[in-house]
Design a protein around this motif. Sequence first.
Motif, mmCIF file in Angstrom:
data_model
loop_
_atom_site.group_PDB
_atom_site.id
_atom_site.type_symbol
_atom_site.label_atom_id
_atom_site.label_comp_id
_atom_site.label_asym_id
_atom_site.label_seq_id
_atom_site.Cartn_x
_atom_site.Cartn_y
_atom_site.Cartn_z
ATOM 1 N N ALA A 15 -34.645 -27.231 52.667
ATOM 2 C CA ALA A 15 -35.617 -27.117 53.753
ATOM 3 C C ALA A 15 -36.645 -28.242 53.682
ATOM 4 O O ALA A 15 -37.038 -28.815 54.714
ATOM 5 C CB ALA A 15 -36.305 -25.755 53.695
ATOM 6 N N LEU A 16 -37.081 -28.586 52.492
ATOM 7 C CA LEU A 16 -38.047 -29.676 52.345
ATOM 8 C C LEU A 16 -37.435 -31.009 52.758
ATOM 9 O O LEU A 16 -38.077 -31.804 53.469
ATOM 10 C CB LEU A 16 -38.532 -29.748 50.898
ATOM 11 N N ILE B 168 -48.514 -34.905 46.500
ATOM 12 C CA ILE B 168 -47.373 -34.904 47.413
ATOM 13 C C ILE B 168 -46.100 -34.601 46.625
ATOM 14 O O ILE B 168 -45.980 -34.939 45.445
ATOM 15 C CB ILE B 168 -47.262 -36.268 48.144
ATOM 16 N N PHE B 169 -45.161 -33.897 47.274
ATOM 17 C CA PHE B 169 -43.873 -33.541 46.673
ATOM 18 C C PHE B 169 -42.786 -34.323 47.403
ATOM 19 O O PHE B 169 -42.653 -34.234 48.630
ATOM 20 C CB PHE B 169 -43.620 -32.045 46.814
ATOM 21 N N LEU B 170 -41.983 -35.089 46.644
ATOM 22 C CA LEU B 170 -40.871 -35.852 47.208
ATOM 23 C C LEU B 170 -39.564 -35.131 46.911
ATOM 24 O O LEU B 170 -39.338 -34.688 45.785
ATOM 25 C CB LEU B 170 -40.818 -37.256 46.610
ATOM 26 N N SER B 171 -38.700 -35.045 47.914
ATOM 27 C CA SER B 171 -37.463 -34.273 47.758
ATOM 28 C C SER B 171 -36.199 -35.078 48.036
ATOM 29 O O SER B 171 -35.102 -34.581 47.771
ATOM 30 C CB SER B 171 -37.489 -33.046 48.686
ATOM 31 N N LEU C 141 -41.972 -35.328 41.646
ATOM 32 C CA LEU C 141 -40.625 -35.780 41.974
ATOM 33 C C LEU C 141 -39.672 -34.603 41.879
ATOM 34 O O LEU C 141 -39.495 -34.016 40.810
ATOM 35 C CB LEU C 141 -40.189 -36.879 41.003
ATOM 36 N N GLY C 142 -39.052 -34.244 42.982
ATOM 37 C CA GLY C 142 -38.123 -33.119 43.022
ATOM 38 C C GLY C 142 -36.738 -33.548 42.551
ATOM 39 O O GLY C 142 -35.826 -33.741 43.368
ATOM 40 N N ILE C 143 -36.565 -33.659 41.237
ATOM 41 C CA ILE C 143 -35.292 -34.125 40.675
ATOM 42 C C ILE C 143 -34.148 -33.204 41.080
ATOM 43 O O ILE C 143 -33.061 -33.666 41.467
ATOM 44 C CB ILE C 143 -35.398 -34.200 39.140
ATOM 45 N N GLY C 144 -34.370 -31.907 40.999
ATOM 46 C CA GLY C 144 -33.324 -30.958 41.385
ATOM 47 C C GLY C 144 -32.929 -31.095 42.839
ATOM 48 O O GLY C 144 -31.761 -30.916 43.205
ATOM 49 N N SER C 145 -33.898 -31.421 43.681
ATOM 50 C CA SER C 145 -33.611 -31.638 45.104
ATOM 51 C C SER C 145 -32.848 -32.939 45.314
ATOM 52 O O SER C 145 -31.863 -32.985 46.066
ATOM 53 C CB SER C 145 -34.916 -31.669 45.899
ATOM 54 N N ALA C 146 -33.283 -34.014 44.654
ATOM 55 C CA ALA C 146 -32.606 -35.304 44.796
ATOM 56 C C ALA C 146 -31.139 -35.204 44.422
ATOM 57 O O ALA C 146 -30.276 -35.826 45.058
ATOM 58 C CB ALA C 146 -33.299 -36.344 43.919
ATOM 59 N N ASN C 147 -30.833 -34.402 43.420
ATOM 60 C CA ASN C 147 -29.452 -34.286 42.946
ATOM 61 C C ASN C 147 -28.575 -33.423 43.842
ATOM 62 O O ASN C 147 -27.374 -33.279 43.579
ATOM 63 C CB ASN C 147 -29.432 -33.750 41.515
ATOM 64 N N ARG C 148 -29.182 -32.854 44.891
ATOM 65 C CA ARG C 148 -28.392 -32.132 45.911
ATOM 66 C C ARG C 148 -28.545 -32.792 47.291
ATOM 67 O O ARG C 148 -28.241 -32.175 48.310
ATOM 68 C CB ARG C 148 -28.851 -30.674 46.000
#
Length: 405
Positions: A31-32, A46-49, A319-326
């Motif tokens: 969603a992000l 700030i949160f990066l996804s 840094l949204g590492i879990g998000s980047a990896n999806r």
Amino acid sequence: MTGDDARTASEFDLKYLPDAFYDNPYPTYRALREHSPLKWLTPNGIFLSRYADILAVYQDTASFSSDKRAEFAPKYGENSRLFRHHTTSLVFNDAPYHTRVRRSIIGGLVPRALTRLEPKLTALVDRLLDEAAERGHIDAIADFAAAIPVDVIGDLLSVPDADRAPLRGWSLAILGALEPSISSDALMRGEQALADFHAYLGALLEERRRNPGDPEHDVLTRLIGSGGAPLSDNELIENCIFLLNAGHETTSNLIGNAIELFARFPEQRTRLIAEPRLLTSAIEEALRYESSNQLGNRVTTRDVEIGGALLPAGCFITLGIGSANRDPDTFAFPDDFDIARNPNRHLAFAAGPHQCAGMNLARLEGRIAIGRFLARFPTYELASKPARSRRARFRGFSALQLALG
């Protein structure tokens, strides 16, 4: 994209996460990425996804600093042990300090140097599996995944076997205080763990000065003999604590997550058993699919553009590492667990100059632990619902009960 997704992105706040997030954060990350890829969390955070944005941050160390003093001072208090530890650790510093400490450590963590660990690591894994076979069941965390990295890092630092029992508890308490939102009890546990750890390592440091080990294999001896400007005793101790903590938590989670994934996706387990050559890529896919470390942090050193937005100097970035990896822009069918995925440029170990110094060690431990576990117990099953650790930064299990078949 739905209205629910947009609302999820709008309401996202790391300090007030719903309980369901800890079980499965990936719908929130999706969603992000789709609705708010640069999500403002506070007036100055700030949160990066998205993968591309996070990779760009990792690669630009001039604009994005790892120094955490400004962030951790209000969180811990400048006179706290937690503040002193985390602002002295390798991972939360920039060059030249980061470069100097990393250079001292890295020689003991390259693949050639790690080959000496394999026989003892293999023997440890086999002993743990023998004990599990006698019982017919196992908690894959307490009885396996958590036991392996403590012994391995203990070997790297030449910590006597008899002294290792408290290490895991100290590590969990210190790392638990890194969560975005923490209780006063968690702060107290972290402070006490650091006090105990310092007392132990201070004595070990004095003993190692009297009786140095082999600097090719003993990381503590390497740090004592660092060339150039030597590290102070406090810097030595804080970075040994960092090594134990970083090596323990992420590797324990990698092993536990992989075991759970092969229970959740039995067709991939069957494939790996039939094609053991895929073990290396299977470990990389486990790292991508359920990243042990889900979050990273940076702070901007100047006004800088990222992802089409202008960020001011002093902006705190998560840094949204879990998000980047999806991220589907980087990974085809990102929600599929595919042990043969290639390429697999995941960010579980970060990237750039701050890429994890211990990644070769984590991969070695993962390959030996998972390969031998599957060879010994190819038909294991979940005995009960896995118990997720209720943490946002480090993703793993507190318990994983298995019937071994």
